[in-house]
Design an enzyme around this catalytic site. Structure first.
Site, PDB file in Angstrom:
ATOM      1  N   PHE A 150       0.814  -1.223   0.000  1.00  0.00           N
ATOM      2  CA  PHE A 150       0.000   0.000   0.000  1.00  0.00           C
ATOM      3  C   PHE A 150       0.845   1.271   0.000  1.00  0.00           C
ATOM      4  O   PHE A 150       0.347   2.350   0.311  1.00  0.00           O
ATOM      5  CB  PHE A 150      -0.944   0.000   1.209  1.00  0.00           C
ATOM      6  CG  PHE A 150      -1.808  -1.239   1.275  1.00  0.00           C
ATOM      7  CD1 PHE A 150      -2.913  -1.372   0.435  1.00  0.00           C
ATOM      8  CD2 PHE A 150      -1.503  -2.276   2.146  1.00  0.00           C
ATOM      9  CE1 PHE A 150      -3.701  -2.520   0.465  1.00  0.00           C
ATOM     10  CE2 PHE A 150      -2.289  -3.424   2.189  1.00  0.00           C
ATOM     11  CZ  PHE A 150      -3.386  -3.543   1.346  1.00  0.00           C
ATOM     12  N   ARG A 152       2.838   4.629  -0.803  1.00  0.00           N
ATOM     13  CA  ARG A 152       2.624   5.761  -1.703  1.00  0.00           C
ATOM     14  C   ARG A 152       3.969   6.234  -2.216  1.00  0.00           C
ATOM     15  O   ARG A 152       4.919   6.305  -1.433  1.00  0.00           O
ATOM     16  CB  ARG A 152       1.971   6.935  -0.942  1.00  0.00           C
ATOM     17  CG  ARG A 152       0.617   6.661  -0.376  1.00  0.00           C
ATOM     18  CD  ARG A 152       0.329   7.648   0.751  1.00  0.00           C
ATOM     19  NE  ARG A 152       1.266   7.502   1.866  1.00  0.00           N
ATOM     20  CZ  ARG A 152       1.411   8.373   2.853  1.00  0.00           C
ATOM     21  NH1 ARG A 152       0.698   9.482   2.872  1.00  0.00           N
ATOM     22  NH2 ARG A 152       2.277   8.156   3.842  1.00  0.00           N
ATOM     23  N   LEU A 251      -9.375  14.666  -0.134  1.00  0.00           N
ATOM     24  CA  LEU A 251     -10.481  15.524  -0.561  1.00  0.00           C
ATOM     25  C   LEU A 251      -9.935  16.803  -1.185  1.00  0.00           C
ATOM     26  O   LEU A 251     -10.566  17.846  -1.123  1.00  0.00           O
ATOM     27  CB  LEU A 251     -11.376  15.874   0.630  1.00  0.00           C
ATOM     28  CG  LEU A 251     -12.362  14.804   1.107  1.00  0.00           C
ATOM     29  CD1 LEU A 251     -13.256  15.353   2.209  1.00  0.00           C
ATOM     30  CD2 LEU A 251     -13.219  14.275  -0.036  1.00  0.00           C
ATOM     31  N   GLY A 258      -3.550  10.719 -11.082  1.00  0.00           N
ATOM     32  CA  GLY A 258      -2.806  10.098 -12.166  1.00  0.00           C
ATOM     33  C   GLY A 258      -1.835   9.106 -11.565  1.00  0.00           C
ATOM     34  O   GLY A 258      -2.076   8.580 -10.487  1.00  0.00           O
ATOM     35  N   CYS A 261      -0.787   3.916 -10.690  1.00  0.00           N
ATOM     36  CA  CYS A 261      -1.624   3.002  -9.902  1.00  0.00           C
ATOM     37  C   CYS A 261      -3.117   3.273 -10.023  1.00  0.00           C
ATOM     38  O   CYS A 261      -3.848   2.475 -10.624  1.00  0.00           O
ATOM     39  CB  CYS A 261      -1.201   3.043  -8.443  1.00  0.00           C
ATOM     40  SG  CYS A 261       0.548   2.648  -8.242  1.00  0.00           S
TER      41      CYS A 261
HETATM   42  C1  UGA Z   1      -1.578   5.037  -4.584  1.00  0.00           C
HETATM   43  C2  UGA Z   1      -2.173   4.677  -3.213  1.00  0.00           C
HETATM   44  O1  UGA Z   1      -2.385   5.861  -2.458  1.00  0.00           O
HETATM   45  C3  UGA Z   1      -1.235   3.745  -2.446  1.00  0.00           C
HETATM   46  O2  UGA Z   1      -1.801   3.355  -1.214  1.00  0.00           O
HETATM   47  C4  UGA Z   1      -0.972   2.515  -3.310  1.00  0.00           C
HETATM   48  O3  UGA Z   1      -0.072   1.612  -2.682  1.00  0.00           O
HETATM   49  C5  UGA Z   1      -0.378   2.948  -4.632  1.00  0.00           C
HETATM   50  O4  UGA Z   1      -1.300   3.837  -5.297  1.00  0.00           O
HETATM   51  C6  UGA Z   1      -0.159   1.726  -5.471  1.00  0.00           C
HETATM   52  O5  UGA Z   1      -1.144   1.097  -5.888  1.00  0.00           O
HETATM   53  O6  UGA Z   1       0.989   1.303  -5.632  1.00  0.00           O
HETATM   54  P1  UGA Z   1       0.304   6.759  -5.393  1.00  0.00           P
HETATM   55  O7  UGA Z   1      -0.013   6.327  -6.788  1.00  0.00           O
HETATM   56  O8  UGA Z   1       1.731   6.868  -4.970  1.00  0.00           O
HETATM   57  O9  UGA Z   1      -0.386   5.768  -4.339  1.00  0.00           O
HETATM   58  O10 UGA Z   1      -0.348   8.199  -5.222  1.00  0.00           O
HETATM   59  P2  UGA Z   1      -1.474   8.870  -4.309  1.00  0.00           P
HETATM   60  O11 UGA Z   1      -0.846   9.571  -3.189  1.00  0.00           O
HETATM   61  O12 UGA Z   1      -2.559   7.925  -4.018  1.00  0.00           O
HETATM   62  O13 UGA Z   1      -2.000   9.966  -5.337  1.00  0.00           O
HETATM   63  C7  UGA Z   1      -2.617   9.560  -6.558  1.00  0.00           C
HETATM   64  C8  UGA Z   1      -3.069  10.740  -7.351  1.00  0.00           C
HETATM   65  O14 UGA Z   1      -4.214  11.337  -6.734  1.00  0.00           O
HETATM   66  C9  UGA Z   1      -2.055  11.868  -7.544  1.00  0.00           C
HETATM   67  O15 UGA Z   1      -2.090  12.282  -8.900  1.00  0.00           O
HETATM   68  C10 UGA Z   1      -2.556  12.961  -6.616  1.00  0.00           C
HETATM   69  O16 UGA Z   1      -2.201  14.231  -7.064  1.00  0.00           O
HETATM   70  C11 UGA Z   1      -4.056  12.741  -6.685  1.00  0.00           C
HETATM   71  N1  UGA Z   1      -4.788  13.235  -5.505  1.00  0.00           N
HETATM   72  C12 UGA Z   1      -4.556  12.709  -4.280  1.00  0.00           C
HETATM   73  C13 UGA Z   1      -5.742  14.231  -5.664  1.00  0.00           C
HETATM   74  O17 UGA Z   1      -5.986  14.721  -6.794  1.00  0.00           O
HETATM   75  N2  UGA Z   1      -6.442  14.671  -4.570  1.00  0.00           N
HETATM   76  C14 UGA Z   1      -6.224  14.159  -3.347  1.00  0.00           C
HETATM   77  O18 UGA Z   1      -6.903  14.603  -2.396  1.00  0.00           O
HETATM   78  C15 UGA Z   1      -5.261  13.155  -3.190  1.00  0.00           C
END
Ligand code: UGA
Length: 437
Positions: A150, A152, A251, A258, A261
């Site tokens: 999990f 990030r 939120l 993007g 994942c």
């Molecule tokens: C995500 C999950 O959060 C991890 O728990 C998981 O292990 C990982 O995928 C995976 O499958 O390997 P990650 O891709 O590193 O992690 O990124 P996130 O922090 O989840 O962010 C994903 C996207 O959502 C980013 O583009 C971020 O800018 C966007 N985001 C995030 C938003 O637009 N709003 C938010 O409130 C949070």
């Protein structure tokens, strides 16, 4: 002490290998990419991940951690973690399992009797049971388990060493026991341990990522409504987030999710559910995906609304190319996608990112890049803030005003201090905040 191998040394595998070594295990990292292995053996991480290079250097020096392209060197390991990627297939929503299948067969051939192969890659439910059956014919002295990850990006080291839970899909007490030994130092720190069957373990991962994607698209849908009704999504998010049943994290409204994942995981989940005859159950993810992609378009619409429909000849300054801050990953990056689309409309686009210029250039060589924010904003008609790096929050709007052609900024991540920019005389726009002026 167990000996471990980690197959696949990308974001997940390289971090897992270094972290497990730091817990005192002997670890061998294996990858087919010779240049990646050569770099890792020199203590160089082939991507940007905070704290990882320090951990890698420390663990190489300890003598416990090694990297190789020769999988036979992992033959004496007790546990083999499969950490290879499962990208989206080019011609469908489904995941490409070729790397998982290839590494599974390669390791099954060399694994010693009594060892456990542990999948960490994100896979469509049913993959582990299929591989488990295959193992019975290829090497029936070895067991398969699934242990989703999990972590990030940007927090990979901390998330690996201090996960909020460990989930293991196993078919025997023995396999669970081996995994408990591998994670003993974390269990001693009271990390919750969940034993599941193989399909549940696989599903936990895609369910978690689907939930996170849903939360982001939910707030982006509210941003659309705020725009239509004259509200402010940042205030709305803050207000609903105080309810602990909702929670304020994930939120953050803006140009959406993007990376390598969330987008491909929700698509693969839809594809797999359809194969299982349960298409309807996750049909809502189709809407989650389209709300997400719509956010990119809404950003481009805001640009047109402010500087005119015809973008030809306009200079657009883009702050951020990575899919999120503290990462140089540009896979399915909303920021880079928006920059490329605006460029395709005839605008002159110049992109800044503190870490992701090289990978961004490899994907979009048609864009112009600079390591200097001053260069990028020089004579710009509008600045787009697309990845919320800390350095962008620290910019001095007063100073930048003297460089641009017109002081217009659009905050695609709702993380800049609006009052500060307004006070300095900027026109400030943001997604979901129609009251900005
Ligand atoms: C995500 C999950 O959060 C991890 O728990 C998981 O292990 C990982 O995928 C995976 O499958 O390997 P990650 O891709 O590193 O992690 O990124 P996130 O922090 O989840 O962010 C994903 C996207 O959502 C980013 O583009 C971020 O800018 C966007 N985001 C995030 C938003 O637009 N709003 C938010 O409130 C949070």
């Amino acid at each position: 002490m167990l000996k471990l191998s980690v197959i696949g040394t990308g974001y997940l595998g390289a971090t897992h290998a270094a972290a497990m070594s730091s817990l005192g295990f002997e670890v061998i990292g294996v990858d087919t990419d010779e240049s990646k292995i050569a770099q890792l053996n020199l203590g160089k991480v082939p991507f940007f991940e905070p704290d990882l290079e320090e951990l890698l250097t420390q663990e190489l020096a300890s003598g416990r951690l090694k990297f190789t392209t020769d999988i036979s060197k992992a033959a004496d390991c007790d546990v083999h973690f499969i950490c290879v990627g499962t990208p989206q297939l080019k011609d469908s929503l489904a995941a490409d399992l070729s790397y998982v299948n290839a590494s599974f067969h390669a390791v099954a051939k060399i694994a010693k009797a009594g060892s456990v192969i542990v999948g960490k890659s994100t896979v469509p439910v049913g993959t582990a049971e299929r591989l488990s059956k295959e193992l019975q014919t290829v090497n029936n002295q070895v067991e398969l388990a699934w242990n989703p990850e999990f972590l990030r990006e940007g927090f990979a080291v901390a998330d690996t060493l201090r996960p909020n839970r460990l989930v293991v899909g196993v078919t025997s007490d023995r396999a669970e026991d081996v995994l408990r030994q591998a994670y003993k130092p974390l269990l001693d720190n009271n990390v919750p341990w969940i034993r599941a069957d193989l399909p549940t373990a696989e599903l936990v991962k895609v369910a978690a990522n689907s939930f996170l994607a849903t939360k982001i698209s939910f707030i982006n849908a509210m941003a659309e409504i705020c725009e239509a009704a004259g509200g402010d999504v940042t205030v709305l998010a803050q207000a609903i987030g105080y309810d602990p049943r909702i929670g304020s994290r994930f939120l953050q409204a803006g140009i959406g999710f993007g990376g390598g994942c969330l987008p491909k995981d929700i698509r693969a989940f839809m594809a797999r559910s359809e194969e299982l005859g349960a298409k309807q159950s996750v049909e809502f993810l189709r809407e989650i995906d389209s709300i997400n992609l719509r956010a990119r378009q809404r950003m481009i619409d805001l640009v047109r609304a402010d500087i005119g429909n015809d973008l030809k000849g306009k200079k657009i300054a883009v702050l951020g190319a990575a899919f999120k801050p503290d990462s140089d990953d540009v896979r399915d990056s909303p920021a880079l996608d928006i920059a490329a689309q605006i460029h395709a409309s005839g605008a002159q686009v110049m992109v800044h990112d503190p870490k992701a210029i090289i990978p961004a250039k490899a994907r979009h060589p048609e864009l112009t890049y600079s390591e200097s924010i001053e260069d990028v904003v020089d004579a710009a008609d509008v600045i787009l803030h697309l990845t919320e790096w800390k350095i962008y929050r620290e910019l001095d709007p007063q100073l930048l005003k003297g460089l641009v052609k017109q002081p217009v900024i659009i905050d695609g991540r709702n993380s800049l201090n609006r009052e500060l920019w307004l006070k300095a005389g900027w026109k400030f726009r943001a997604l979901g905040r129609s009251s900005a002026s």
